[in-house]
Structures are given as C-alpha cells and as structure tokens.
Design a protein around this motif. Structure first.
Motif, short mmCIF file in Angstrom:
data_model
loop_
_atom_site.label_atom_id
_atom_site.label_comp_id
_atom_site.label_asym_id
_atom_site.label_seq_id
_atom_site.Cartn_x
_atom_site.Cartn_y
_atom_site.Cartn_z
N HIS A 39 0.81 -1.22 0.00
CA HIS A 39 0.00 0.00 0.00
C HIS A 39 0.84 1.28 0.00
O HIS A 39 0.30 2.38 0.13
CB HIS A 39 -0.94 0.00 1.20
N ASN A 40 2.15 1.13 -0.10
CA ASN A 40 3.04 2.29 -0.16
C ASN A 40 4.11 2.03 -1.20
O ASN A 40 4.93 1.13 -1.04
CB ASN A 40 3.70 2.54 1.21
N THR A 41 4.10 2.81 -2.27
CA THR A 41 5.02 2.57 -3.38
C THR A 41 6.17 3.56 -3.43
O THR A 41 7.00 3.48 -4.32
CB THR A 41 4.25 2.64 -4.71
N ASP A 42 6.21 4.50 -2.49
CA ASP A 42 7.32 5.45 -2.44
C ASP A 42 8.58 4.74 -1.94
O ASP A 42 8.56 4.01 -0.94
CB ASP A 42 6.97 6.61 -1.51
N LEU A 43 9.70 4.94 -2.63
CA LEU A 43 10.92 4.22 -2.31
C LEU A 43 11.44 4.52 -0.91
O LEU A 43 11.91 3.62 -0.20
CB LEU A 43 12.01 4.54 -3.34
N ILE A 44 11.36 5.76 -0.49
CA ILE A 44 11.83 6.12 0.85
C ILE A 44 10.98 5.43 1.91
O ILE A 44 11.49 4.92 2.92
CB ILE A 44 11.81 7.65 1.04
N ILE A 45 9.67 5.39 1.68
CA ILE A 45 8.78 4.72 2.63
C ILE A 45 9.08 3.23 2.67
O ILE A 45 9.15 2.62 3.74
CB ILE A 45 7.30 4.96 2.26
N GLU A 46 9.29 2.64 1.50
CA GLU A 46 9.62 1.21 1.46
C GLU A 46 10.90 0.93 2.23
O GLU A 46 10.99 -0.06 2.97
CB GLU A 46 9.78 0.76 0.00
N LEU A 47 11.89 1.79 2.05
CA LEU A 47 13.16 1.60 2.75
C LEU A 47 12.97 1.65 4.26
O LEU A 47 13.47 0.80 4.99
CB LEU A 47 14.17 2.67 2.31
N PHE A 48 12.21 2.64 4.72
CA PHE A 48 12.01 2.77 6.16
C PHE A 48 11.12 1.66 6.72
O PHE A 48 11.27 1.26 7.89
CB PHE A 48 11.43 4.15 6.50
N ILE A 49 10.22 1.13 5.92
CA ILE A 49 9.41 0.00 6.37
C ILE A 49 10.31 -1.21 6.62
O ILE A 49 10.21 -1.89 7.65
CB ILE A 49 8.33 -0.36 5.32
N THR A 50 11.22 -1.48 5.69
CA THR A 50 12.10 -2.64 5.84
C THR A 50 13.11 -2.44 6.97
O THR A 50 13.40 -3.39 7.71
CB THR A 50 12.85 -2.91 4.51
N ILE A 51 13.64 -1.23 7.12
CA ILE A 51 14.54 -0.95 8.23
C ILE A 51 13.82 -1.11 9.56
O ILE A 51 14.35 -1.69 10.52
CB ILE A 51 15.16 0.45 8.10
N SER A 52 12.58 -0.61 9.62
CA SER A 52 11.79 -0.73 10.84
C SER A 52 11.53 -2.18 11.18
O SER A 52 11.57 -2.58 12.35
CB SER A 52 10.45 0.00 10.68
N LEU A 53 11.28 -3.00 10.16
CA LEU A 53 11.05 -4.43 10.40
C LEU A 53 12.25 -5.06 11.08
O LEU A 53 12.11 -5.80 12.06
CB LEU A 53 10.77 -5.14 9.07
N VAL A 54 13.45 -4.78 10.58
CA VAL A 54 14.65 -5.36 11.16
C VAL A 54 14.83 -4.92 12.61
O VAL A 54 15.11 -5.73 13.50
CB VAL A 54 15.89 -4.98 10.33
N LEU A 55 14.65 -3.62 12.86
CA LEU A 55 14.83 -3.10 14.21
C LEU A 55 13.78 -3.66 15.18
O LEU A 55 14.10 -3.98 16.34
CB LEU A 55 14.77 -1.57 14.20
N VAL A 56 12.54 -3.78 14.73
CA VAL A 56 11.48 -4.35 15.58
C VAL A 56 11.78 -5.82 15.87
O VAL A 56 11.56 -6.29 17.00
CB VAL A 56 10.10 -4.20 14.90
N ALA A 57 12.28 -6.54 14.88
CA ALA A 57 12.63 -7.95 15.09
C ALA A 57 13.71 -8.08 16.15
O ALA A 57 13.63 -8.94 17.05
CB ALA A 57 13.10 -8.58 13.78
N VAL A 58 14.73 -7.22 16.09
CA VAL A 58 15.80 -7.25 17.10
C VAL A 58 15.24 -6.90 18.47
O VAL A 58 15.57 -7.54 19.48
CB VAL A 58 16.93 -6.26 16.71
N LEU A 59 14.38 -5.90 18.52
CA LEU A 59 13.79 -5.46 19.79
C LEU A 59 12.95 -6.57 20.41
O LEU A 59 13.06 -6.87 21.61
CB LEU A 59 12.93 -4.21 19.57
N LEU A 60 12.11 -7.22 19.61
CA LEU A 60 11.22 -8.26 20.14
C LEU A 60 12.00 -9.48 20.61
O LEU A 60 11.64 -10.10 21.61
CB LEU A 60 10.20 -8.67 19.07
N THR A 61 13.05 -9.85 19.90
CA THR A 61 13.81 -11.05 20.29
C THR A 61 14.76 -10.79 21.45
O THR A 61 15.32 -11.73 22.00
CB THR A 61 14.61 -11.58 19.09
N ASN A 62 14.95 -9.53 21.82
CA ASN A 62 15.82 -9.20 22.94
C ASN A 62 15.09 -8.53 24.09
O ASN A 62 15.68 -8.30 25.14
CB ASN A 62 16.96 -8.26 22.49
#
Length: 452
Positions: free
Chosen positions: A242-265
């Motif tokens: 639902h978001n095709t802007d490249l900057i938004i896509e980049l931040f979505i993927t970066i946020s995913l990685v950071l949230v994964a690290v946060l949840l597992t720690n």
C-alpha cells in the motif's frame, strides 16, 4: 557528554581508516573487498604494534578504546548482523531452498552439532598437550563457536564466483541458517561451562537458566523465530503493497529489522530465553522477498532502486565490520603457542567439516533425498569459511583466562579462513568443477526481471 565524544571519535577513526584501506586495496592489493580489507586492517594493526614496540608512537590505547567503545559483540549481533541477514534473505528464492531443503537442513543442524562435537574432541587432545586452562566443555563450546559458516563472507564471495546454481543454493542456504543453530548450541554450552549462567537471547547479557529453560531453549528459539518472522513479514508486505514510495519502502524494511531485534531481545526474553534473532530476521526477509515473487505485488527484483539501496547497506556494513575485526589484533594477547594452537585448530576445523559434509552427502544420496553436483565436496568443505559471527560469540563470554585463549585461537582461525580459503576459493572451484556446463553455472543477475 564524554561518552558521546568517545563514541564520535571512535566512529570517525573507523570511517577514516576504512576509507584509506578501501583506496589502498583498490589501488595496490586489488583483492576481493572482504579479503583485501581485513588483510589491510591486519597489516595496519601490525604496523601500529611495531611503532609501539620501537617507541615511535603508541596508538594501542586509542585502538583499544575504539574496539571497546564500539562494543563489538553488541554492534555485530544487534546492529550489523540483522541488516546483513535481511539483505541476504531478500535475494534468496525459497523455491531453491525448498528443492534443497534436506541438504540445507542437514548441514545447518546435524552437521553443525556433529562437527562441533568432533572439533571439541580434537581440541581437547590439543589442550592436554599444550596445558591450556580449558575443560572439555570449553573445547566443545569453542567447537560450537568455530563450526558455523559465516553468511557475510560466504554470500560476498559467491556473488563474485561462478558457482553452479544448485551448489550455490546449498552453500548460501546453509550459511543463512546454521548461525542460528550455532547460537542455540552456544547458549546451552556457555551455561554448562559457567555452571549457573548462560548468555540469554544470544546477544544482550547474562541470565540464570534453569534445567527447564535449557530444555525449552531450542523450541522457544526456533518456534518463536518462525512466528515472529512470519508475522512481521506479513505486516511489512501489507504496508509495502500500500506504499510505493521508495523512501517509505526503505524505512518499512529498516523498521522491520529493528522491531525484530527489539522483540527477540526485549519482551519475549522476560523468562531468560527468547526467539532466535538471526532466524527471525532471515524468515522475515525470505517471506517478503518471495511473497513479491509469487504475487507480483512486491517487485523487489524489478525495483532496482530499492534493491541497490539494500546492496549498498550490505556492502557498507560488511566493509566497516571487517576493518574493525582486523583491528582487533591490537588488543589480542598473542604468543607463539597461541599461534601454533590457532593453526592446528584451523586444520581441525577443516577435518571436522570434511567428515560432516561427507557423511551428510552419502546419507542423502543413499536415501535419494538429494543430489549433488560432481565436485561439490571440496567446494562445500573449502567454502565453509568462518567470520565475524564466531568472533562476536567468543567475545560475549565473561572475562577469564579461558576466554583469552579461545579469543586468540578464534582470531587466527577466522583470519586464516578468510585469507587462505578466500584467496584460493576460485582455484578450488575451477579444479573441482572442470566439466561444469554453462547451464549449471549461476546466472548473472538481471536488473529488470521480476521473476526468478
């Protein structure tokens, strides 16, 4: 404020040094970036040590401060490795993993467990001869630290070498998953070695683990990683769709990685154990990358801009990482006995991997579960290089004489793996696969094609 300035100075020194070494490797050494950077960093470390020994200038304190301020284990496990694994998983086709699931699964689980125990036994004999302050459990722990192949090193080299698709899928798939298995084994053995403590979560601290927690550890680590990885991957896919802007896509993927690290720690580690962070990130990356291939809603392969951004993130982090690891030579206590032990251990590692890979290939082929390209054995053995994951795990151990020995041996094993195996990998491939056809070779990546 003082801590902030120390951190800024450390980062500045690291970036400036990395820039200089990149130029040096590009103009003078002309080696593969991963190999050239670490070799340059090791040479620089030797230069600093020589200047210090001759009393010209002493920079060892500054390098020591750099390494300690950067907090290498935390930096690697919580800030660098998750992004590298995610970037690597995005490019992997799950169809290849599915086709070679038995080989990848066997090598990354049974192969790691069996080879680490075998290596521990060989190390125990060496310890008895050299008189190191290590018990058998220490030796097995060191085996668990040294046996997993490093996805950072392996993927970096596979991108440059012309390896058959089937074999490349096995090597890269194993390297993506065996570090998670090794972390689980590391946690259990670290707890057994210390008697009452183990590194929980694999990255953040020391916690008391009960027998029940140790028994539940594999199920919680793997099961939790699968659930969190799939949930985060699904949420990210919906947002990306639902978001095709490249900057938004980049931040979505970066946020995913950071949230994964946060949840597992964080919240999931409330009882001393939690989901495996490397597996969580890999599963999320595989889900996103392959959901796009399957539904055409996420055209990762066609969107060259976002793909190039993640490629740059990957290369930037790898570059800093290997320079920092090369500089670790300054703070190590190396002597002749440690060097000899490290060289012997490097040989033991190859022997253990050879036995594990040979037995795995024979078993899978005997039961018609997998086929291997002719000449796969030497490439699977020689291509199983060690890297930063091993170094980070040994540095997470509490300070002790045993840790000093294990740290020195690990550095020598990792360095020899990168230099010797890395520099000779191409010739090994040419010798092992002289008759490989063009169709068997890994295809060159196509920029505009969305389907793999």
């Amino acid at each position: 404020m003082e801590v902030l300035l120390l951190g800024l100075n450390a980062v500045t020194l690291l970036v400036v040094l990395t820039t200089a070494l990149l130029i040096f490797n590009k103009k003078i050494l002309k080696l593969h970036p991963t190999i050239g950077l670490m070799l340059s960093a090791v040479m620089t470390s030797f230069g600093f040590l020589l200047l210090s020994w001759f009393g010209v200038i002493d920079v060892t304190d500054h390098i020591t401060n750099l390494v300690h301020v950067m907090d290498f284990p935390n930096l690697l496990m919580n800030w660098v490795l998750p992004f590298l694994l995610f970037a690597g998983a995005l490019k992997v086709n799950v169809a290849y993993l599915k086709d070679h699931r038995w080989a990848i699964g066997a090598l990354s689980t049974v192969g790691v467990l069996a080879s680490s125990l075998m290596l521990g036994m060989m190390l125990w004999i060496m310890v008895l001869l050299f008189g190191f302050p290590l018990s058998f459990l220490h030796c097995w722990l060191l085996g668990a630290i040294l046996m997993p192949t490093d996805p950072v090193v392996v993927s970096s080299l596979l991108k440059k070498l012309n390896v058959p698709r089937k074999l490349s899928a096995k090597i890269s798939g194993e390297s993506l998953f065996n570090d998670g298995v090794s972390v689980i084994l590391f946690l259990a053995l670290a707890g057994a070695v210390s008697g009452t403590h183990a590194v929980a979560g694999g990255v953040t601290g020391i916690h008391d683990l009960s027998i029940l927690q140790l028994l539940a550890l594999p199920f919680v680590e793997i099961g939790g990683a699968v659930i969190i990885g799939l949930v985060l991957g699904q949420v990210a896919c919906w947002l990306l769709h639902h978001n095709t802007d490249l900057i938004i896509e980049l931040f979505i993927t970066i946020s995913l990685v950071l949230v994964a690290v946060l949840l597992t720690n964080g919240p999931t580690n409330a009882y001393g154990i939690g989901p495996n962070m490397p597996m969580t990130v890999v599963i999320a990356g595989l889900f996103i990358g392959n959901n796009g291939r399957k539904t055409n809603k996420l055209t990762w392969a066609a969107r060259t801009e976002i793909a190039n951004i993640w490629e740059l993130i990957d290369e930037f982090l790898v570059t800093l990482l290997f320079v920092l690891m090369g500089m670790m030579l300054v703070i190590l206590e190396l002597n002749f006995i440690y060097v000899v032990a490290g060289v012997l251990t490097s040989i033991f590692v190859l022997i253990a991997r050879y036995v594990a890979v040979t037995k795995t290939i024979k078993f899978l082929e005997k039961h018609d579960m997998e086929t291997f390209t002719e000449g796969s054995l030497p490439i699977l053995v020689w291509g199983g290089m060690r890297g930063t994951i091993s170094f980070a795990m040994v540095m997470m151990l509490p300070m002790s004489p045993a840790r000093d020995v294990m740290l020195a041996i690990t550095f020598i094993v990792v360095a020899s793996s990168i230099f010797i195996q890395g520099l000779t990998m191409e010739s090994v491939i040419k010798r092992a696969l002289p008759k490989a056809t063009a169709e068997e070779r890994a295809p060159k990546p196509k920029k505009e094609k969305a389907e793999d």
